[in-house]
Scaffold this motif. Structure first.
Motif, PDB file in Angstrom:
ATOM      1  N   ASN A 153       0.821  -1.219   0.000  1.00 44.71           N
ATOM      2  CA  ASN A 153       0.000   0.000   0.000  1.00 44.71           C
ATOM      3  C   ASN A 153       0.848   1.258   0.000  1.00 44.71           C
ATOM      4  N   ALA A 154       1.912   1.244   0.815  1.00 39.48           N
ATOM      5  CA  ALA A 154       2.773   2.423   0.903  1.00 39.48           C
ATOM      6  C   ALA A 154       3.402   2.732  -0.448  1.00 39.48           C
ATOM      7  N   ILE A 155       3.879   1.701  -1.126  1.00 38.48           N
ATOM      8  CA  ILE A 155       4.482   1.906  -2.452  1.00 38.48           C
ATOM      9  C   ILE A 155       3.416   2.279  -3.475  1.00 38.48           C
ATOM     10  N   ALA A 156       2.215   1.685  -3.328  1.00 42.34           N
ATOM     11  CA  ALA A 156       1.133   1.970  -4.276  1.00 42.34           C
ATOM     12  C   ALA A 156       0.695   3.426  -4.231  1.00 42.34           C
ATOM     13  N   ARG A 157       0.772   4.058  -3.046  1.00 38.01           N
ATOM     14  CA  ARG A 157       0.393   5.479  -2.970  1.00 38.01           C
ATOM     15  C   ARG A 157       1.220   6.310  -3.940  1.00 38.01           C
ATOM     16  N   PHE A 158       2.518   6.031  -4.000  1.00 35.78           N
ATOM     17  CA  PHE A 158       3.394   6.746  -4.933  1.00 35.78           C
ATOM     18  C   PHE A 158       3.169   6.279  -6.366  1.00 35.78           C
ATOM     19  N   ALA A 159       2.994   4.971  -6.532  1.00 35.81           N
ATOM     20  CA  ALA A 159       2.857   4.422  -7.879  1.00 35.81           C
ATOM     21  C   ALA A 159       1.599   4.932  -8.559  1.00 35.81           C
ATOM     22  N   VAL A 160       0.474   4.941  -7.826  1.00 36.11           N
ATOM     23  CA  VAL A 160      -0.796   5.390  -8.406  1.00 36.11           C
ATOM     24  C   VAL A 160      -0.743   6.882  -8.703  1.00 36.11           C
ATOM     25  N   ALA A 161      -0.182   7.665  -7.782  1.00 30.34           N
ATOM     26  CA  ALA A 161      -0.095   9.108  -7.996  1.00 30.34           C
ATOM     27  C   ALA A 161       0.752   9.443  -9.209  1.00 30.34           C
ATOM     28  N   ALA A 162       1.782   8.640  -9.463  1.00 32.10           N
ATOM     29  CA  ALA A 162       2.688   8.896 -10.590  1.00 32.10           C
ATOM     30  C   ALA A 162       2.299   8.128 -11.845  1.00 32.10           C
ATOM     31  N   ASP A 163       1.143   7.455 -11.791  1.00 29.79           N
ATOM     32  CA  ASP A 163       0.686   6.632 -12.911  1.00 29.79           C
ATOM     33  C   ASP A 163       1.750   5.594 -13.277  1.00 29.79           C
ATOM     34  N   GLY A 164       2.347   4.987 -12.241  1.00 36.51           N
ATOM     35  CA  GLY A 164       3.428   4.032 -12.479  1.00 36.51           C
ATOM     36  C   GLY A 164       3.243   2.757 -11.680  1.00 36.51           C
ATOM     37  N   TRP A 165       2.201   2.002 -11.964  1.00 35.51           N
ATOM     38  CA  TRP A 165       1.908   0.781 -11.208  1.00 35.51           C
ATOM     39  C   TRP A 165       3.069  -0.208 -11.237  1.00 35.51           C
TER      40      TRP A 165
END
Length: 401
Positions: A153-165
């Motif tokens: 989840n912590a990594i996903a917060r950055f990934a989703v915000a940056a459109d970088g799943w």
């Protein structure tokens, strides 16, 4: 025990815990970005549910055999095989995310790797902790899934915000390589070599009296896992489609029950160490989660929704700690075969839960049926757990007479 003597024990417990957390990270790197993957690549909801459930199919096919093989051969070779399968699955997912069948294959390979790590990790923790720290070790073992979820989840917060799943997949590859290197160092030192011998000696512990109790425990774990993995797989999508949250806000909402349940994993381990009986703790947790599901059709957003997430997280923290402690309560040890039996039940629930919820969504066009169906599922788990408690009490009674 003095500090120098404790260091190998602590290192072994930490190693086993991180093996388990890595497995959970790979399984749960998908749900936070599932809404994004569906939007980008147009995956069907039932197929997307299969991306999660295929992990369980691999576990169902492999867990019984892995339990016996690990007891016979020891830990390292199955860890290396698990790491290789996880890495292969990640690589396919990175290259072919738009192909539903390729993603299903990738998640299946990851699931096979997960099956090995999900047995080895708890066994390592239990063996290295020993009887003196059994209850707290059980609490630690129960945190492996939510810890992996929180990391994802912590990594996903950055990934989703940056459109970088894809960041989630790259991190998974890097973490897998790091754990493989640590395993190689331990294998070269022969640290875990004796676990195969211990496993063979303990194999006789599965007496005719303990097997039915282990399978009853697996049945409870199956029913509990059905509703838990349905909830955790589809919660971000629910928050986006029903409550209108943005994907990054949905990830934050998804984190709430996970954070709460880690706290209650550890609290429950402490309570078990203090002698609190397993049966009432497990029954209360299952009753609470059944109530959350039953109230789902009338639970809105805002404070009621937040309280629902917290209440669910409390039950989700207590229940698995009790369930992972059952093999030791039944057999008095940390046998790989006992954990494999438990994981077989869990894997069946993981397989059925997300697919059942996906089918309900497709059949009804909404979430109205989900609450009642999974409330009944959780209530059934409660009934089976009470039956198991009665059987355990009868088994102990002759020894007390």
């Amino acid at each position: 025990m003095n500090a120098p003597a404790m260091r190998p024990v602590a290192a072994g417990v930490a190693f086993g815990a991180l093996v388990s957390v890595l497995a959970a990270y790979h399984q749960f790197k998908l749900p936070p970005v599932l809404p994004v993957l569906i939007e980008l690549y147009g995956h069907d909801a039932r197929l997307a549910g299969g991306f999660m459930s295929v992990y369980a199919l691999a576990g169902l096919l492999l867990s019984p055999l892995l339990g016996r093989f690990i007891e016979r051969d020891g830990v390292p070779r199955y860890l290396f095989a698990g790491f290789a399968l996880l890495a292969a699955g990640c690589a396919i997912g990175l290259v072919l995310p738009g192909s539903g069948m390729a993603m299903l294959l990738a998640r299946g390979l990851e699931g096979a790797g997960f099956a090995a790590l999900a047995i080895v990790g708890p066994v390592l923790v239990a063996r290295h902790a020993g009887p003196a720290h059994a209850a707290l070790a059980t609490g630690l073992v129960a945190t492996w899934i939510p810890s992996g979820q929180l990391l994802a989840n912590a990594i996903a917060r950055f990934a989703v915000a940056a459109d970088g799943w894809r960041l989630l997949w790259w991190v998974g590859l890097a973490a897998t390589a790091a754990m493989a290197l640590w395993t190689a160092r331990r294998a070269a030192a022969g640290v875990d070599a004796g676990l195969a011998v211990a496993g063979r000696g303990a194999a006789t512990a599965a007496t005719g009296g303990s097997r039915p109790l282990l399978w009853l425990s697996a049945a409870v774990f199956c029913l509990w896992s059905m509703q838990y993995f349905a909830y955790m797989t589809w919660l971000p999508t629910f928050l986006v489609t029903v409550h209108g949250l943005a994907p990054d806000s949905a990830v934050a909402g998804y984190t709430v029950p996970v954070a709460v349940l880690i706290v209650f994993n550890l609290v429950t381990g402490w309570l078990l160490k203090r002698g609190v009986p397993v049966a009432p703790l497990l029954a209360g947790a299952l009753a609470g989660q059944a109530a959350v599901w039953a109230a789902l059709p009338v639970t809105g957003g805002g404070w009621p929704g937040l309280l629902s997430l917290i209440a669910y997280g409390i039950g989700a923290g207590i229940a698995p700690t009790c369930l992972f402690g059952l093999p030791r309560a039944i057999e008095g040890g940390g046998r790989a075969g006992a954990f494999a039996t438990l994981m077989t039940g869990r894997n069946l629930g993981v397989l059925a839960g997300p697919l059942l919820l996906a089918w309900l969504l497709d059949a009804t066009g909404g979430w109205t049926a989900a609450g009642p169906v999974f409330a009944v599922t959780t209530a059934t788990a409660l009934l089976v757990s009470l039956w198991l408690a009665v059987r355990l009490a009868r088994r102990r009674q002759p020894a007390m007479d």
